[in-house]
Scaffold this motif. Sequence first.
Motif, PDB file in Angstrom:
ATOM      1  N   PRO A   9      26.499 -53.417  12.175  1.00 13.40           N
ATOM      2  CA  PRO A   9      27.385 -52.305  11.809  1.00 13.40           C
ATOM      3  C   PRO A   9      28.415 -52.596  10.709  1.00 13.40           C
ATOM      4  CG  PRO A   9      27.154 -52.437  14.189  1.00 13.40           C
ATOM      5  CD  PRO A   9      26.491 -53.664  13.622  1.00 13.40           C
ATOM      6  N   LYS A  15      24.961 -49.753   6.480  1.00 11.79           N
ATOM      7  CA  LYS A  15      25.611 -48.441   6.530  1.00 11.79           C
ATOM      8  C   LYS A  15      24.919 -47.466   5.587  1.00 11.79           C
ATOM      9  CE  LYS A  15      30.151 -50.255   7.770  1.00 11.79           C
ATOM     10  NZ  LYS A  15      31.488 -50.578   7.278  1.00 11.79           N
ATOM     11  N   LYS A  19      23.001 -44.088   6.720  1.00 14.27           N
ATOM     12  CA  LYS A  19      23.327 -42.808   6.094  1.00 14.27           C
ATOM     13  C   LYS A  19      22.044 -42.112   5.604  1.00 14.27           C
ATOM     14  CE  LYS A  19      26.105 -40.816   2.393  1.00 14.27           C
ATOM     15  NZ  LYS A  19      26.554 -41.047   1.036  1.00 14.27           N
TER      16      LYS A  19
END
Length: 118
Positions: A9, A15, A19
């Motif tokens: 994370p 990330k 997304k």
Amino acid sequence: MSLTFYWYPNCGTCKNAKKWLDENQKDYTSVHIVEETPSKEEIMDLMEKSDLPAKKFFNTSGKKYRELNIKEKIKDAGTEEMAAILATDGMLLKRPIVTDGKKVTVGFKADSFEENWK
């Protein structure tokens, strides 16, 4: 098609991949690559399905990779030995790793995700 998304994370690349998966409404299960590091057998399976050289599964820019001098350790290592090393610490694995059980991508490049997971 449900995907398995191995990620860390705090990783910016992860990330961006998350997304992309969310924006493209992909159904996936997240696996924290450090808390639930894949076993040697799971890594071998991922390697086999990826058609990538085993060395591509190493996070070569990671601190642990440098600290443990992994580059030297894997110079002459076979696939099984590399998978065993990777299974010892999730921080050694290049991430994210995404699989549908048939194919595997390592790292995040939007065009590769488009091609494989769209």
